[in-house]
Design an enzyme around this catalytic site. Structure first.
Site, mmCIF file in Angstrom:
data_model
loop_
_atom_site.group_PDB
_atom_site.id
_atom_site.type_symbol
_atom_site.label_atom_id
_atom_site.label_comp_id
_atom_site.label_asym_id
_atom_site.label_seq_id
_atom_site.Cartn_x
_atom_site.Cartn_y
_atom_site.Cartn_z
ATOM 1 C CE1 TYR A 118 -3.536 -2.678 0.359
ATOM 2 C CE2 TYR A 118 -4.598 -0.383 0.726
ATOM 3 C CZ TYR A 118 -4.857 -1.857 0.678
ATOM 4 O OH TYR A 118 -5.551 -2.948 0.195
ATOM 5 C CE LYS B 100 1.168 -18.954 -1.326
ATOM 6 N NZ LYS B 100 -0.061 -20.144 -1.821
ATOM 7 C CG ASP C 209 -3.366 -20.357 -0.412
ATOM 8 O OD1 ASP C 209 -2.517 -20.850 0.813
ATOM 9 O OD2 ASP C 209 -3.096 -21.173 -1.418
ATOM 10 C CG ASP D 275 -8.592 -4.435 1.090
ATOM 11 O OD1 ASP D 275 -8.770 -4.483 1.394
ATOM 12 O OD2 ASP D 275 -8.222 -4.706 0.117
ATOM 13 C CG ASP E 105 -13.930 -7.083 1.233
ATOM 14 O OD1 ASP E 105 -13.560 -6.158 2.334
ATOM 15 O OD2 ASP E 105 -14.175 -6.153 0.120
HETATM 16 C C1 IPM Z 1 -11.103 -0.990 2.754
HETATM 17 C C2 IPM Z 1 -11.058 -0.691 1.606
HETATM 18 C C3 IPM Z 1 -9.580 0.571 1.445
HETATM 19 C C4 IPM Z 1 -8.134 -0.641 1.271
HETATM 20 C C5 IPM Z 1 -9.582 1.158 0.046
HETATM 21 C C6 IPM Z 1 -10.442 2.140 -0.357
HETATM 22 C C7 IPM Z 1 -7.769 1.981 0.038
HETATM 23 O O1 IPM Z 1 -11.141 -1.445 1.029
HETATM 24 O O2 IPM Z 1 -10.616 -0.435 3.730
HETATM 25 O O3 IPM Z 1 -10.222 -2.264 3.051
HETATM 26 O O4 IPM Z 1 -7.975 -1.396 0.891
HETATM 27 O O5 IPM Z 1 -7.831 -0.854 2.256
HETATM 28 MN MN MN Z 2 -11.323 -3.645 1.967
#
Ligand code: IPM
Ligand code: MN
Length: 351
Positions: free
Chosen positions: A135, A187, A220, A244, A248
């Site tokens: 990042y 990994k 993974d 990240d 999700d």
């Molecule tokens: C998150 C988002 C951000 C990230 C993006 C919007 C830059 O996906 O907060 O997880 O990748 O960290």
């Molecule tokens: Mn994210």
């Protein structure tokens, strides 16, 4: 007196933050603490009209607050990456918020997409490194636009950056519950330099925490286990990019983006709390978006700034409201955004 900076941001951000502030007001009365909030207009609209995202002086001002509450960043009329990098990542980096803390907890009455799994099975926390990895923006193009083009994006891992993140995760794991298991997700079989550093540092730091059981998953495999046996996990610590992605996945198994909250934490400085679902532009101003993620982010903020019992109360109130909603998804809750905020306030008052 606590000072809270509020950045509503883009899309549905301002709506969900409004509900979080409503709940903050309610709990401050019940728990008898004082706070001041100040709103900032950073985001897509301001960028479109002034060409500016945020300047140094404004970042300096933010340092004088106890915490920042952020709605969402991302505007359909602004190219992808501009606001994400220019605002969200800029704040995370400038304020050195080196931890991204994302609890994955299935609340009562919330549908879990995993067969036969309930609230007792889905309750862990992901500690994502938040200032390094893929990042940092290190890298670039060579021979751009030609058929010899080279694009590099460097993964930056420093001993100091890795170690501070791991120490935070060990400390959190120690406090969390009796499970006391910290899983490093990386990994190491492919990233034999970068993740070797993580692996060695993990084992060295572990010596200071003999009460914590250490565990390791390749990323993974972690995705597989999160779906198959989420009850296995207690605390996960991982890199910025992997964090990240797996957060999700975590958001989905806890019932969706309507509930997923995150904290960008600088344990020695100013932290920033946000629902992780994004700006959801198509729902803007429809009263359809679920504000519970923002309310949970606000609860996390309270806990981080020393108002633990207020934060706990808000979370307990949310857990009384989730069984009342038809769904956690936007437009399908059976209530509007502001009604859901009101339900949380009511649940607080009844406590
Ligand atoms: C998150 C988002 C951000 C990230 C993006 C919007 C830059 O996906 O907060 O997880 O990748 O960290
Ligand atoms: Mn994210």
């Amino acid at each position: 007196m606590k000072k809270i900076a509020v950045i509503g941001g883009d899309g549905t951000g301002p709506e969900v933050v409004r509900e979080a502030l409503k709940v903050l007001k309610e709990v401050s009365g019940l728990e008898d603490f004082k706070y001041q909030s100040e709103s900032f207009d950073f985001g897509g609209e301001r960028y479109i009209s002034t060409g500016e995202i945020i300047n140094e002086a404004e970042i300096e001002r933010l340092r004088s607050f106890d915490a920042i509450l952020l709605g969402a960043v991302g505007h359909p009329k602004v190219a992808p990456g501009v606001l994400e990098k220019g605002l969200l990542l800029r704040l995370r980096f400038s304020l050195d918020q080196y931890i991204n803390l994302r609890p994955v907890k299935l609340y009562p009455g919330v549908d879990c997409p995993l067969k036969d799994k309930g609230p007792k099975d889905v309750d862990f926390v992901i500690v994502r490194e938040n200032t390094e990895g893929l990042y940092t923006g290190a890298g670039g193009f060579t021979y751009k636009g030609t058929d010899r083009e080279v694009a590099t994006q460097l993964m930056v891992n420093t001993r100091a950056g890795v170690e501070r993140c791991l120490r935070y995760a060990f400390e959190l794991c120690r406090k969390r519950n009796d499970k006391k298991m910290l899983t490093l997700v990386a990994k190491t079989n492919v990233l034999t330099f970068a993740h070797d550093l993580w692996w060695r540092t993990f084992n060295e730091v572990a010596e200071d925490y003999p009460d914590i059981k250490t565990d390791y998953n390749h990323v993974d495999a972690c995705c597989m286990w999160m779906v198959k046996n989420p009850e296995y996990y207690d605390t996960i610590v991982t890199t910025n990019m992997f964090g990240d992605i797996i957060t999700d996945l975590g958001a989905m198994i806890q019932g969706g983006m309507g509930l997923a909250a995150g904290g960008n934490i600088n344990p020695e400085g100013v932290s920033m709390f946000e629902p992780i679902g994004g700006s959801a532009p198509k729902y803007t101003d429809k009263g359809a978006i679920n504000p519970l993620a923002a309310i949970c982010a606000m609860a996390m903020m309270l806990r981080t700034i020393g108002l633990e019992s207020a934060g706990d109360k808000v979370e307990q109130a949310v857990m009384k409201v989730t069984p009342q909603l038809k769904s956690m998804s936007a437009g399908q809750m059976g209530y509007s955004t502001s009604q859901v905020g009101e339900l949380v306030c009511q649940a607080l008052r009844k406590n």
